[in-house]
Scaffold this motif. Structure first.
Motif, PDB file in Angstrom:
ATOM      1  N   GLN A  59       4.144   5.267  -2.320  1.00  0.00           N
ATOM      2  CA  GLN A  59       3.375   6.200  -2.322  1.00  0.00           C
ATOM      3  C   GLN A  59       2.155   6.029  -2.750  1.00  0.00           C
ATOM      4  O   GLN A  59       0.958   6.925  -2.334  1.00  0.00           O
ATOM      5  CB  GLN A  59       3.913   7.329  -3.113  1.00  0.00           C
ATOM      6  N   PHE A  60       1.644   4.819  -3.217  1.00  0.00           N
ATOM      7  CA  PHE A  60       0.522   4.291  -3.555  1.00  0.00           C
ATOM      8  C   PHE A  60      -0.097   3.307  -2.827  1.00  0.00           C
ATOM      9  O   PHE A  60       0.614   2.620  -1.999  1.00  0.00           O
ATOM     10  CB  PHE A  60       0.483   3.934  -5.101  1.00  0.00           C
ATOM     11  N   SER A  61      -1.464   3.181  -3.016  1.00  0.00           N
ATOM     12  CA  SER A  61      -2.206   2.011  -2.294  1.00  0.00           C
ATOM     13  C   SER A  61      -2.218   0.705  -3.116  1.00  0.00           C
ATOM     14  O   SER A  61      -2.016   0.640  -4.138  1.00  0.00           O
ATOM     15  CB  SER A  61      -3.529   2.625  -1.954  1.00  0.00           C
ATOM     16  N   PRO A  62      -2.444  -0.505  -2.244  1.00  0.00           N
ATOM     17  CA  PRO A  62      -2.695  -1.584  -2.843  1.00  0.00           C
ATOM     18  C   PRO A  62      -3.831  -1.428  -4.095  1.00  0.00           C
ATOM     19  O   PRO A  62      -3.513  -2.408  -4.973  1.00  0.00           O
ATOM     20  CB  PRO A  62      -3.003  -2.453  -1.939  1.00  0.00           C
ATOM     21  N   ASP A  64      -6.631   0.816   0.659  1.00  0.00           N
ATOM     22  CA  ASP A  64      -6.504   2.235   0.447  1.00  0.00           C
ATOM     23  C   ASP A  64      -5.335   2.904   1.188  1.00  0.00           C
ATOM     24  O   ASP A  64      -5.071   4.323   1.152  1.00  0.00           O
ATOM     25  CB  ASP A  64      -7.743   3.111   0.777  1.00  0.00           C
ATOM     26  N   LYS A  65      -4.694   2.159   2.031  1.00  0.00           N
ATOM     27  CA  LYS A  65      -3.391   3.002   2.829  1.00  0.00           C
ATOM     28  C   LYS A  65      -2.135   2.884   1.840  1.00  0.00           C
ATOM     29  O   LYS A  65      -2.148   1.875   0.994  1.00  0.00           O
ATOM     30  CB  LYS A  65      -3.142   1.883   3.948  1.00  0.00           C
ATOM     31  N   LYS A  66      -1.319   3.769   2.189  1.00  0.00           N
ATOM     32  CA  LYS A  66      -0.076   3.888   1.383  1.00  0.00           C
ATOM     33  C   LYS A  66       0.662   2.472   1.642  1.00  0.00           C
ATOM     34  O   LYS A  66       0.794   1.892   2.711  1.00  0.00           O
ATOM     35  CB  LYS A  66       0.759   5.006   1.827  1.00  0.00           C
ATOM     36  N   MET A 114       1.751  -7.357   5.184  1.00  0.00           N
ATOM     37  CA  MET A 114       0.781  -6.908   4.272  1.00  0.00           C
ATOM     38  C   MET A 114       1.346  -6.373   3.109  1.00  0.00           C
ATOM     39  O   MET A 114       0.498  -6.571   1.834  1.00  0.00           O
ATOM     40  CB  MET A 114       0.182  -5.383   5.000  1.00  0.00           C
ATOM     41  N   LYS A 115       2.459  -6.015   2.923  1.00  0.00           N
ATOM     42  CA  LYS A 115       3.027  -5.717   1.441  1.00  0.00           C
ATOM     43  C   LYS A 115       3.336  -6.895   0.804  1.00  0.00           C
ATOM     44  O   LYS A 115       3.123  -6.978  -0.345  1.00  0.00           O
ATOM     45  CB  LYS A 115       4.579  -5.085   1.641  1.00  0.00           C
TER      46      LYS A 115
END
Length: 273
Positions: free
Chosen positions: A117-120, A156-158, A166-167
């Motif tokens: 639910q949070f961004s990097p 800024d993406k979840k 990306m993760k």
């Protein structure tokens, strides 16, 4: 201080990882016993593994899935307690002084996920503060690592909206927020495209050249050949051979690491029959 032959630099040996007779035994559930077609209620994931990972080198644990690589790294990172044996990181015991160990390590594994639910960017700041890093240093580290790993476009993406690659890049950056002296990465290039995987291996080399202690696990032979200064081959929970690539090839009388691995795999599979 001692001279490291791989990097041609002097390094501090007090940041090394020392593993002595590590054994880890798990209790199997009924489902696991059925899946493994065994009547045994206990499984020995790692059996009397001893090794040293030194500052200024990359030590690679090489083996097939289920060999015990991840178990060894999780024990080093204080996530698991050894059944027998002991481990020290920078002179601190991983069981008795686990908090001191955690301050000094950067640990990456696929089994630990960032909150979806949070961004990097948020997660990087959160873990930085958790490690006691001041906000100015967090911002400087974020700029450097996000730029290097190409995270700025999606910072800024979840996490939930990101691709697997990306993760993985975000997880790598977050694990390095506090600039640790000891790096423990479990399959660091897993899920990455060839370009990003190359950037990760190059960054590991940079950290090695800075005198940091780097230990990774991998099942990719070419990655181990190109990246690791020393390699430990682990099969069925046993460290069956370790050394430089040349030492392993000479010991097995083979031409490449893949051939060496399969020679050892055949031998130790027969012994287990």
């Amino acid at each position: 201080m001692q001279f490291n032959v791989f990097t041609k630099k002097y390094v501090r040996w007090d940041d090394m990882i020392q593993i002595n007779e590590l054994t880890k035994v798990y209790k199997l559930t009924k489902k696991q016993m059925m899946e493994q077609k065994t009547k045994k209620k206990m499984m020995k994931a790692v059996d009397k593994v001893s090794l040293v990972s030194k500052p200024g080198e990359i030590y690679g644990l090489l083996g097939p899935n289920g060999a015990g690589k991840t178990t060894v790294l999780r024990c080093i990172a204080t996530l698991l307690k050894p059944t027998q044996g002991n481990i020290s990181v920078s002179g601190y015991d991983t069981v008795k002084e686990s908090e001191e160990v955690r301050k000094r390590i950067g640990f990456l594994t696929n089994e630990i996920k960032l909150d979806p639910q949070f961004s990097p960017k948020y997660m990087f700041t959160f873990f930085g503060r958790l490690h006691g890093v001041d906000d100015k240093t967090i911002e400087e580290r974020r700029e450097k690592l996000f730029e290097y790993f190409g995270i700025k476009d999606f910072e800024d993406k979840k996490i939930d909206e990101l691709s697997t690659g990306m993760k993985q890049k975000a997880s790598i950056a977050v694990s390095l927020v506090h600039d640790p002296d000891v790096i423990i990465f479990d399959e660091p290039t897993n899920g990455l495209d060839i370009v990003t995987a190359r950037s990760v291996t190059e960054y590991l080399k940079m950290m090695r050249d800075e005198g940091k202690t780097v230990i990774i696990s991998t099942h990719i032979m070419t990655e181990a050949e190109k990246l690791c200064d020393r390699i430990g081959i682990i099969i069925k929970g046993n460290l069956v051979l370790e050394g430089t690539l040349d030492e392993i090839l000479n010991s097995t009388n083979t031409r490449d690491l893949e051939d060496a691995f399969f020679e050892l795999y055949k031998i130790h599979n027969k012994e287990g029959e």
